[in-house]
Design a protein around this motif. Structure first.
Motif, PDB file in Angstrom:
ATOM      1  N   LEU A 304       0.822  -1.204   0.000  1.00  0.00           N
ATOM      2  CA  LEU A 304       0.000   0.000   0.000  1.00  0.00           C
ATOM      3  C   LEU A 304       0.860   1.260   0.000  1.00  0.00           C
ATOM      4  O   LEU A 304       1.824   1.360   0.747  1.00  0.00           O
ATOM      5  CB  LEU A 304      -0.922   0.011   1.220  1.00  0.00           C
ATOM      6  CG  LEU A 304      -2.016  -1.058   1.248  1.00  0.00           C
ATOM      7  CD1 LEU A 304      -2.676  -1.095   2.605  1.00  0.00           C
ATOM      8  CD2 LEU A 304      -3.037  -0.805   0.157  1.00  0.00           C
ATOM      9  N   ASP A 310      -2.908   3.121  -5.754  1.00  0.00           N
ATOM     10  CA  ASP A 310      -3.104   1.696  -5.467  1.00  0.00           C
ATOM     11  C   ASP A 310      -4.315   1.161  -6.223  1.00  0.00           C
ATOM     12  O   ASP A 310      -5.320   1.862  -6.377  1.00  0.00           O
ATOM     13  CB  ASP A 310      -3.332   1.471  -3.966  1.00  0.00           C
ATOM     14  CG  ASP A 310      -2.094   1.762  -3.144  1.00  0.00           C
ATOM     15  OD1 ASP A 310      -0.988   1.714  -3.713  1.00  0.00           O
ATOM     16  OD2 ASP A 310      -2.229   2.051  -1.939  1.00  0.00           O
ATOM     17  N   VAL A 327      -9.775  -1.959  -0.225  1.00  0.00           N
ATOM     18  CA  VAL A 327      -9.093  -0.675  -0.437  1.00  0.00           C
ATOM     19  C   VAL A 327      -9.532  -0.124  -1.789  1.00  0.00           C
ATOM     20  O   VAL A 327     -10.015  -0.855  -2.651  1.00  0.00           O
ATOM     21  CB  VAL A 327      -7.556  -0.815  -0.405  1.00  0.00           C
ATOM     22  CG1 VAL A 327      -7.071  -1.254   0.958  1.00  0.00           C
ATOM     23  CG2 VAL A 327      -7.078  -1.786  -1.480  1.00  0.00           C
TER      24      VAL A 327
END
Length: 858
Positions: A304, A310, A327
């Motif tokens: 990350l 990302d 995420v």
């Protein structure tokens, strides 16, 4: 014949002989010099386009030799040559990256490769952060120095392979400190390639694993927008790359279901989960992990870096019951993907992002560029504290919570909508509050340039022009130029870099604009006294920045007037599953909803918090239509809802008639009642048909009768809207009487009341037996033609069908044969008659007459 030879420092005797016999030799300067190719038959290989054009200009029997560094099939020229439609033979050679791995005795079958000739060096850096082996084909200013800086502090080992395969070859293994020393001494030879390794080549760990264990990686999805993910996270309109981490048979089945829902094939990573997930992290924009949530979290934790870069990750449990965005919920697109996956698997999307949970729009997901304290302002919105909205122009916003308003008292945060950069905005409004500046898509840029101008000076001119005038690059939505610049590579590249539309205008359209700084020189060159300023004005934009110029180009900037958006939305017949996705999205996006009260109640659950609702009773059509138009003129997103399709006996026509100047109008189609009842009855509208409203509140009865009689005489299946009410009782019997004059008593007549609702009622009858009292305000009546029949389905239902008269059917309906015409039996018109052309006379004309006709026809 075209033969493409790979070249890695060795020139064979056969290659020398082919070059001597060739009509044309294409290659790099050093290749051509090494082979002593005469000037008259050499083509320097810089850009491939000119070389291909020269090859295409040669006779078909010409012999062409193309020499390319390394393996011409590996980031090489063969793809481009074949894309141009040319046939080739290939004599390959080892690629320089392959030779570099061989020089340090490392297997390269599990490595990742990047060409910085075609990609930014950041791609190589991103891959090298997570992959143990990355080979990089370097380019000027995209080589060892940039790799070392981008990977500083990560303990990487760099293999610098210089002049590989040539005289003076040098291969050095460097740690970060040694690499920086080499860079500082400028001791780097060209050409070179760089291997970036997690371990020193002498370490057993550097050997890696058999790549088959990393899984079966499928090809990317086909070109073009796909459902579920329209744009990649970087904002471009390419398809985002989606990868799936598979570790079981159940996961494989779920992955196939997800592919089916996305209507595309995703990349599959089977085998060791850690290896597959790490590979997907560097290669994909979105990742679907079929591992446990905890396992996925532990694997990606070291990877990350930033939510802006990302990939988005969605975790799907073994049973396929839950799709959990882990995420990249907003920026990475994981929230939306999780919803698509949940729908495909019959599961639930577990979206925990605060804005999604509370139905609050995320400021970084409005589709506009932004600057400022997103977290601080969003926190105040979620907490219910007063947030002030300032729109410098009436740009429409999505529905905002009740605590976010343009008249908020004692605000603790602020949202400002402006095409200006945040620095200028805050200078005018103050910087005493946490602020987000949203940049709407409103600026258009007109540019002209010299032929062949590179993208760098064009971008520099645009950036400088915007900066000097305090305008935000993020508000640019369109780049425009003269039609002669349609293929100008620099302008095309600039639009692509900005992610905006590139549009050109004709010389006539540009010349019609009154510009402040016309040029006689430009008028003589391209047929218009202005390109940049006129291009802006052609878009209906206000000219904010007059022409600025450099020796290479001109630039002007304008603002498209802020306009509200009015969607006239068809809700269909009433059943939620017949409400179209486009209609649902228009309702969710609206800040003002207007409509007849029963229709508004149908979609009340789709209305976002903070939206204003105007639901009125029957007979107030003018009031709610005007209210919807006024709200749009006030710069709001408006959804004006109506039943069925808005353009069929609904609100689209009165809305347009009342006048919609100054606002954007969209008609969102719906499933009209006629289509719904046709499906319920079977296929009564299978052939030509008419739709007639029997309401004489807005149309004279004499005109309605004329239309009914025409439909009856034409033997058209006829659907009657508004057939009967408490005060209108004679219209339907009168219409049926007209039909009976032209159709037999057995003609099918059917009604459907409350179509697609719980109270739905269907009655099938005939002209002879039909009773008008069966009909109410929510009923539609369908009168068949002379060919309409009742048939039976396998479950015993009675269905209504009008034969289509397909000639291959021989009129077979429900076992009864009725011989139709066949198309071959019909007389055919000649081409001139069919195209309504006058006959060509064969009368011989004199020479002058013949010339006159030729000129006239031209």
């Amino acid at each position: 014949m075209i033969r493409v030879h790979g070249y890695l420092g060795v020139i064979s005797d056969s290659l020398r002989q082919e070059v001597a016999d060739a009509d044309l030799v294409v290659g790099g300067q050093r290749h051509l010099d090494a082979l002593n190719v005469p000037d008259e038959k050499r083509q320097k290989l810089g850009l491939i386009g000119p070389a291909i054009e020269r090859v295409q200009s040669l006779p078909d029997d010409a012999n062409v030799v193309v020499i390319a560094s390394g393996d011409p099939l590996f980031f090489g020229v063969v793809r481009r040559i074949r894309q141009a439609g040319l046939e080739v033979e290939v004599v390959t050679a080892p690629t320089s990256l392959q030779a570099a791995f061989a020089a340090v005795a490392l297997p390269w079958d599990d490595a990742q490769f990047v060409s910085s000739h075609s990609k930014d060096i950041e791609t190589a850096i991103r891959l090298a952060k997570i992959h143990p082996k990355v080979g990089v084909l370097t380019a000027p200013n995209r080589g060892l120095a940039e790799l070392v800086d981008g990977l500083a502090g990560r303990g990487k080992t760099f293999v610098l392979a210089e002049k590989i395969g040539e005289e003076g070859q040098r291969v050095r293994v460097l740690d970060e400190q040694a690499a920086r020393a080499v860079i500082a001494d400028a001791d780097v030879l060209s050409p070179n390639v760089v291997l970036v390794l997690e371990h020193h080549p002498d370490s057993p760990a550097a050997l890696g694993i058999n790549p088959e264990l990393a899984g079966d990686v499928n090809v990317n999805a086909p070109e073009g927008p796909q459902p579920g993910a329209d744009t990649s996270p970087d904002g471009s309109d390419r398809n985002p790359i989606i990868g799936q981490i598979i570790n079981s048979d159940a996961a494989a089945a779920h992955a196939e279901a997800i592919d089916h829902a996305l209507k595309r094939e995703t990349k599959k990573y089977a085998g060791p989960s850690r290896t597959g997930l790490a590979a997907a992290w560097g290669e994909c924009d979105l990742i679907v992990s079929h591992l446990a949530l905890g396992a996925t979290t532990r694997i990606i934790a070291p990877l990350l870096e930033s939510k802006k870069t990302d990939p988005g990750v969605v975790v799907v449990d073994e049973a396929g019951r839950f799709a959990i965005p882990l995420v990249g919920g907003h920026v990475g697109g994981a929230n939306e993907l999780s919803r698509t996956i949940a729908e495909a698997l019959g599961g639930t999307a577990v979206v925990s992002t605060a804005t999604d949970s509370l139905g609050v729009p995320a400021l970084d997901q409005l589709g506009w560029a932004y600057e400022g304290d997103v977290a601080g302002v969003t926190g105040s919105i979620i907490a219910g504290r007063p947030v002030l909205v300032i729109r410098e122009q009436p740009w429409p916003l999505p529905p905002l919570p009740k605590n976010v308003t343009e008249d908020a008292e004692s605000p603790v945060a602020r949202i400002i909508v402006s095409e200006r950069v945040a620095e200028r905005v805050l200078a005018d409004h103050g910087d005493d509050l946490p602020t987000v500046v949203l940049h709407p898509d409103c600026l258009v840029v007109g540019m002209g340039c010299n032929k062949g101008t590179e993208v760098e000076p064009l971008r520099e001119l645009l950036t400088k022009t915007l900066e000097e005038n305090g305008l935000a690059l993020g508000s640019v939505t369109r780049l425009i130029s003269h039609e002669v610049k349609a293929g100008e590579l620099g302008l095309v590249k600039l639009a692509n870099q900005l992610g905006v539309e590139y549009r050109t205008e004709t010389a006539e359209a540009l010349a019609a604009q009154e510009v402040p700084t016309p040029s006689d020189v430009v008028a003589r060159e391209v047929g218009t006294p202005s390109v940049s300023e006129a291009s802006v004005l052609c878009q209906g934009a206000e000219l904010l920045v007059h022409k600025t110029k450099t020796p290479e180009a001109t630039c002007a900037v304008g603002r498209i007037p802020a306009r509200g958006h009015l969607s006239v939305v068809g809700l269909g017949p009433g059943s939620r599953d017949l409400l179209t996705p486009r209609a649902a999205e228009a309702i969710r996006s609206a800040t003002f909803i207007a409509g007849y009260a029963p229709y508004v109640r149908q979609i009340r659950d789709l209305v976002r918090p903070g939206a204003t609702i105007l639901a009125t009773k029957m007979g107030t059509e003018e009031e709610r239509t005007q209210a919807a138009i006024d709200a749009a003129r006030d710069g709001r997103n408006v959804a004006f809802v109506c039943g069925g399709d808005p353009a069929i006996y609904a609100m689209a026509s009165p809305t347009l008639e009342m006048g919609t100047d100054g606002i954007d109008v969209e008609i969102v189609p719906g499933v009209t009642a006629e289509l719904a009842i046709s499906a319920i009855l079977g296929a009564p509208l299978g052939h030509d048909h008419a739709t007639i409203s029997l309401s004489d509140l807005h149309t004279d009865w004499d005109l309605i009768v004329k239309r009914v009689r025409a439909a009856a005489e034409g033997d058209l299946v006829t659907t009657f809207y508004n057939p009967r009410s408490r005060t209108r009782t004679h219209q339907l019997p009168d219409a049926l009487a007209i039909m009976a004059e032209h159709r037999p008593p057995s003609t099918p007549v059917a009604i459907v009341s409350h179509a697609e609702r719980r109270q739905q009622e269907v009655i099938m009858s005939t002209l002879e037996e039909f009773k008008p009292e069966w009909v109410g305000m929510t009923t539609l009546v369908v009168v068949g033609s002379t060919t309409t029949k009742y048939v039976s389905s396998g479950d015993g239902r009675r269905l209504m069908v009008t034969p289509r008269d397909y000639h291959w059917m021989d009129g077979r309906v429900s076992g009864e044969a009725r011989k139709n015409y066949t198309h071959k039996d019909l007389p055919k018109a000649d081409e001139n008659t069919y195209l309504s052309k006058p006959p060509v006379h064969s009368t011989r004309m004199s020479g002058s007459e013949n010339n006159a006709e030729t000129k006239e026809s031209k």
